[in-house]
Design a protein around this motif. Sequence first.
Motif, PDB file in Angstrom:
ATOM      1  N   SER A  15      13.378 -27.329  21.854  1.00 22.90           N
ATOM      2  CA  SER A  15      13.142 -27.003  20.449  1.00 22.90           C
ATOM      3  C   SER A  15      13.452 -28.191  19.537  1.00 22.90           C
ATOM      4  O   SER A  15      12.888 -28.315  18.464  1.00 22.90           O
ATOM      5  N   SER A  16      14.310 -29.086  19.960  1.00 26.14           N
ATOM      6  CA  SER A  16      14.652 -30.233  19.121  1.00 26.14           C
ATOM      7  C   SER A  16      13.689 -31.400  19.302  1.00 26.14           C
ATOM      8  O   SER A  16      13.804 -32.397  18.620  1.00 26.14           O
ATOM      9  N   CYS A  17      12.744 -31.283  20.205  1.00 27.29           N
ATOM     10  CA  CYS A  17      11.823 -32.381  20.481  1.00 27.29           C
ATOM     11  C   CYS A  17      10.567 -32.323  19.625  1.00 27.29           C
ATOM     12  O   CYS A  17       9.685 -33.155  19.760  1.00 27.29           O
ATOM     13  N   SER A  18      10.437 -31.357  18.786  1.00 31.48           N
ATOM     14  CA  SER A  18       9.235 -31.188  17.978  1.00 31.48           C
ATOM     15  C   SER A  18       9.462 -31.754  16.580  1.00 31.48           C
ATOM     16  O   SER A  18      10.535 -31.589  16.003  1.00 31.48           O
ATOM     17  N   TRP A  19       8.452 -32.439  16.039  1.00 29.40           N
ATOM     18  CA  TRP A  19       8.542 -32.977  14.687  1.00 29.40           C
ATOM     19  C   TRP A  19       7.157 -33.016  14.062  1.00 29.40           C
ATOM     20  O   TRP A  19       6.149 -32.950  14.754  1.00 29.40           O
ATOM     21  N   ASN A  20       7.130 -33.111  12.754  1.00 29.64           N
ATOM     22  CA  ASN A  20       5.881 -33.217  11.998  1.00 29.64           C
ATOM     23  C   ASN A  20       5.939 -34.426  11.079  1.00 29.64           C
ATOM     24  O   ASN A  20       6.999 -34.759  10.549  1.00 29.64           O
ATOM     25  N   GLU A  21       4.792 -35.055  10.917  1.00 26.25           N
ATOM     26  CA  GLU A  21       4.622 -36.079   9.893  1.00 26.25           C
ATOM     27  C   GLU A  21       3.557 -35.549   8.947  1.00 26.25           C
ATOM     28  O   GLU A  21       2.479 -35.135   9.383  1.00 26.25           O
ATOM     29  N   TYR A  22       3.883 -35.534   7.656  1.00 25.64           N
ATOM     30  CA  TYR A  22       2.988 -34.969   6.652  1.00 25.64           C
ATOM     31  C   TYR A  22       2.258 -36.071   5.897  1.00 25.64           C
ATOM     32  O   TYR A  22       2.819 -37.135   5.640  1.00 25.64           O
ATOM     33  N   PHE A  23       1.023 -35.799   5.527  1.00 24.12           N
ATOM     34  CA  PHE A  23       0.221 -36.687   4.695  1.00 24.12           C
ATOM     35  C   PHE A  23       0.321 -36.152   3.275  1.00 24.12           C
ATOM     36  O   PHE A  23      -0.062 -35.007   3.018  1.00 24.12           O
ATOM     37  N   VAL A  24       0.839 -37.003   2.369  1.00 26.71           N
ATOM     38  CA  VAL A  24       1.277 -36.532   1.062  1.00 26.71           C
ATOM     39  C   VAL A  24       0.729 -37.419  -0.048  1.00 26.71           C
ATOM     40  O   VAL A  24       0.747 -38.644   0.063  1.00 26.71           O
ATOM     41  N   ILE A  25       0.268 -36.778  -1.116  1.00 26.10           N
ATOM     42  CA  ILE A  25       0.014 -37.480  -2.373  1.00 26.10           C
ATOM     43  C   ILE A  25       1.147 -37.054  -3.290  1.00 26.10           C
ATOM     44  O   ILE A  25       1.261 -35.891  -3.655  1.00 26.10           O
ATOM     45  N   SER A  26       2.009 -38.003  -3.605  1.00 23.43           N
ATOM     46  CA  SER A  26       3.207 -37.730  -4.397  1.00 23.43           C
ATOM     47  C   SER A  26       2.978 -38.186  -5.834  1.00 23.43           C
ATOM     48  O   SER A  26       2.886 -39.383  -6.103  1.00 23.43           O
ATOM     49  N   ASN A  27       2.875 -37.224  -6.733  1.00 23.92           N
ATOM     50  CA  ASN A  27       2.628 -37.527  -8.143  1.00 23.92           C
ATOM     51  C   ASN A  27       3.957 -37.631  -8.885  1.00 23.92           C
ATOM     52  O   ASN A  27       4.443 -36.661  -9.457  1.00 23.92           O
ATOM     53  N   SER A  28       4.544 -38.819  -8.869  1.00 24.37           N
ATOM     54  CA  SER A  28       5.803 -39.066  -9.567  1.00 24.37           C
ATOM     55  C   SER A  28       5.580 -39.391 -11.037  1.00 24.37           C
ATOM     56  O   SER A  28       6.531 -39.646 -11.765  1.00 24.37           O
ATOM     57  N   SER A  29       4.329 -39.407 -11.459  1.00 24.22           N
ATOM     58  CA  SER A  29       4.020 -39.745 -12.848  1.00 24.22           C
ATOM     59  C   SER A  29       4.334 -38.565 -13.766  1.00 24.22           C
ATOM     60  O   SER A  29       4.730 -37.492 -13.319  1.00 24.22           O
ATOM     61  N   LYS A  30       4.111 -38.782 -15.050  1.00 18.69           N
ATOM     62  CA  LYS A  30       4.376 -37.743 -16.043  1.00 18.69           C
ATOM     63  C   LYS A  30       3.105 -37.043 -16.493  1.00 18.69           C
ATOM     64  O   LYS A  30       3.116 -36.279 -17.443  1.00 18.69           O
ATOM     65  N   VAL A  31       1.981 -37.307 -15.784  1.00 19.35           N
ATOM     66  CA  VAL A  31       0.702 -36.683 -16.138  1.00 19.35           C
ATOM     67  C   VAL A  31       0.090 -36.008 -14.913  1.00 19.35           C
ATOM     68  O   VAL A  31       0.356 -36.389 -13.779  1.00 19.35           O
ATOM     69  N   GLU A  32      -0.752 -35.031 -15.175  1.00 20.95           N
ATOM     70  CA  GLU A  32      -1.471 -34.355 -14.105  1.00 20.95           C
ATOM     71  C   GLU A  32      -2.429 -35.333 -13.426  1.00 20.95           C
ATOM     72  O   GLU A  32      -3.062 -36.156 -14.079  1.00 20.95           O
ATOM     73  N   THR A  33      -2.541 -35.225 -12.118  1.00 24.42           N
ATOM     74  CA  THR A  33      -3.409 -36.087 -11.326  1.00 24.42           C
ATOM     75  C   THR A  33      -4.372 -35.209 -10.537  1.00 24.42           C
ATOM     76  O   THR A  33      -3.994 -34.137 -10.072  1.00 24.42           O
ATOM     77  N   THR A  34      -5.601 -35.680 -10.381  1.00 22.60           N
ATOM     78  CA  THR A  34      -6.599 -34.924  -9.629  1.00 22.60           C
ATOM     79  C   THR A  34      -6.870 -35.617  -8.303  1.00 22.60           C
ATOM     80  O   THR A  34      -7.122 -36.819  -8.260  1.00 22.60           O
ATOM     81  N   ALA A  35      -6.812 -34.841  -7.225  1.00 23.87           N
ATOM     82  CA  ALA A  35      -7.172 -35.334  -5.889  1.00 23.87           C
ATOM     83  C   ALA A  35      -8.447 -34.619  -5.465  1.00 23.87           C
ATOM     84  O   ALA A  35      -8.519 -33.392  -5.479  1.00 23.87           O
ATOM     85  N   THR A  36      -9.457 -35.414  -5.115  1.00 22.86           N
ATOM     86  CA  THR A  36     -10.723 -34.878  -4.634  1.00 22.86           C
ATOM     87  C   THR A  36     -10.987 -35.489  -3.275  1.00 22.86           C
ATOM     88  O   THR A  36     -10.946 -36.708  -3.130  1.00 22.86           O
ATOM     89  N   TYR A  37     -11.225 -34.647  -2.283  1.00 21.35           N
ATOM     90  CA  TYR A  37     -11.462 -35.194  -0.954  1.00 21.35           C
ATOM     91  C   TYR A  37     -12.453 -34.345  -0.166  1.00 21.35           C
ATOM     92  O   TYR A  37     -12.660 -33.181  -0.445  1.00 21.35           O
ATOM     93  N   LYS A  38     -13.063 -35.013   0.815  1.00 24.73           N
ATOM     94  CA  LYS A  38     -14.010 -34.369   1.720  1.00 24.73           C
ATOM     95  C   LYS A  38     -13.534 -34.577   3.152  1.00 24.73           C
ATOM     96  O   LYS A  38     -13.047 -35.647   3.506  1.00 24.73           O
ATOM     97  N   LEU A 117     -10.609 -37.242   7.655  1.00 29.16           N
ATOM     98  CA  LEU A 117     -10.809 -37.517   6.233  1.00 29.16           C
ATOM     99  C   LEU A 117     -12.029 -38.421   6.056  1.00 29.16           C
ATOM    100  O   LEU A 117     -12.096 -39.498   6.638  1.00 29.16           O
ATOM    101  N   LEU A 118     -12.989 -37.972   5.261  1.00 25.77           N
ATOM    102  CA  LEU A 118     -14.170 -38.786   4.981  1.00 25.77           C
ATOM    103  C   LEU A 118     -13.962 -39.663   3.756  1.00 25.77           C
ATOM    104  O   LEU A 118     -14.270 -40.849   3.773  1.00 25.77           O
ATOM    105  N   GLU A 119     -13.443 -39.062   2.675  1.00 22.23           N
ATOM    106  CA  GLU A 119     -13.219 -39.810   1.437  1.00 22.23           C
ATOM    107  C   GLU A 119     -12.234 -39.055   0.563  1.00 22.23           C
ATOM    108  O   GLU A 119     -12.211 -37.827   0.548  1.00 22.23           O
ATOM    109  N   LEU A 120     -11.414 -39.822  -0.153  1.00 24.96           N
ATOM    110  CA  LEU A 120     -10.412 -39.265  -1.058  1.00 24.96           C
ATOM    111  C   LEU A 120     -10.439 -40.069  -2.341  1.00 24.96           C
ATOM    112  O   LEU A 120     -10.437 -41.300  -2.309  1.00 24.96           O
ATOM    113  N   SER A 121     -10.487 -39.382  -3.477  1.00 29.68           N
ATOM    114  CA  SER A 121     -10.302 -40.073  -4.752  1.00 29.68           C
ATOM    115  C   SER A 121      -9.131 -39.416  -5.474  1.00 29.68           C
ATOM    116  O   SER A 121      -8.969 -38.196  -5.437  1.00 29.68           O
TER     117      SER A 121
END
Length: 152
Positions: A15-38, A117-121
Amino acid sequence: MIKLIFSISILFIFSSCSWNEYFVISNSSKVETTATYKLLAASNGFPIFSQQPRLYKLNSTHEIDWGTETKVVDLDTSLSGYQIKIPASHALIFGELSNDHYLNHDQRFINGRFFNLLELSVSNPNFNIVIAPINFDDNFKKVNGNIQLVIK
């Protein structure tokens, strides 16, 4: 008794041998951000990038606060496209790799995983980028076990 102790020990080891790596868009800014991807449609194997993205608040040190999941609204109605508004101080998890270390987009992944992932903006009033597989690794960096694009 020995069988029970042995069984419990084996359970803890596996049970301790399992792990995950996540793909993350981290919006540390003070404005809303849009992620569009295919995404590439899955034919064989298991795609890395998810059809069920998740959104979490960031804590005061700009790390994911796993206890504060926010509802994701996909503004793109197509099956392979996504458009998600990421509020300020939030992180979008849009992919996951289990029991494998991410090195680059064209590596050979275990368990039939593939880079779909084909494209991300990603854009907001102060930031705009278009990412394809060829430049993915130039923009996403491994931070604390997650593969992240950080928007400041």
